[in-house]
Design a protein around this motif. Sequence first.
Motif: not given
Length: 358
Positions: A117-118, A120-122, A124-125, A317, A319, A327, A329, A331
């Motif tokens: 998850h961490p 994936a979050e980066v 997505r940015q 999650s 967008y 939030k 982990t 989608h």
Amino acid sequence: MLQELAQKQARLLASYCINAQPGESILIQGSTVGLPVLEALHKEILLRGARPILKLEFPYQTAEFVNLASDEVLASLAPGVMEEIHGIAGSIRVETPMAPKQGARPERMQRWSQTLHPMAEVRRQRKWCLTQYPTEYAAEAAGMGFEDYQRFVMQAMFLDHDDPVAKWGEVRERQARLIERLAQASEIRILSENTDLILNVKGRTWANSDGKRNMPSGEVFTGPIETSASGHIFYDLPTLYQGREVQGIHLTFKDGQVVDAHAEVGNDVLQAALNTDQGARYLGEIGIGTNYGIQVPSKNILFDEKIGGTVHLAVGSSYPETGGLNKSTIHWDMICDLRTGGEILLDGEVFQRDGVFV
């Protein structure tokens, strides 16, 4: 035809979808099964002056890893992974569906998703795009011969046109007009024979999915107010989730939360996903498919959620760019076909009937 598709797809991904710029580091991920398009993509990224970072996987690697890894390995990322992700400007993921062999155990797959998850979050940015390269299995799942399936993929991505980028520009303009109407609505009601679901989207932003992040695309979507979902919905199009087929999903919502759930096929997968974390039982997205060039379900969410005349809602999650706050982990997009007797109402007025915008 397959080699032609790989070259045209790679060109579209590098230029239009990810817009690779000189000096940028672009992560490319995919299986060795899709080597023709990965090789072509590697070349296109280099020709644009960018730096490709190619990560190859062998078939069924994820399932083997998830099933055999120790608890310690499953709960941690390898050293240096996060540093590398922080250094990229964008990423492209090429999916190559394969026949189930040794499926990942659902509960362990959910644990691995939490670990990822961490990262994936980066990602997505940054700039990102998800696409698919044709495989024999994907063709079989779609009920098509392999050559017919290759044509299906080319048409879905407009690669059969002289100027695919221009065609995606037309999609963007058409969807912008739909968003003008959707942006004025507070309540969305979805109706069909086995569905009566109400959502609130007041103050949320609708996104115009024009092929930049998903290729193919053709949808408008937003994150509904997290506590607003009320009623029940039946997702009648079959889907594959983490390599497992799931069909006939029935969900009941109260105050935004899934309070009852059942799948006619793959119920254990559904229950494991909904129990991943607290956010997994709330909606992160409502999307409306607009790509009428994709009409046949193929058991591939990348294509099926874009079918014109369908609506999909994702548990998990949201967008952030839509204003969504949920939030999780996971989608997971689930699809409801509205082409035979379904309706979408905006504040009580018909927006779509029988899959056609009115």
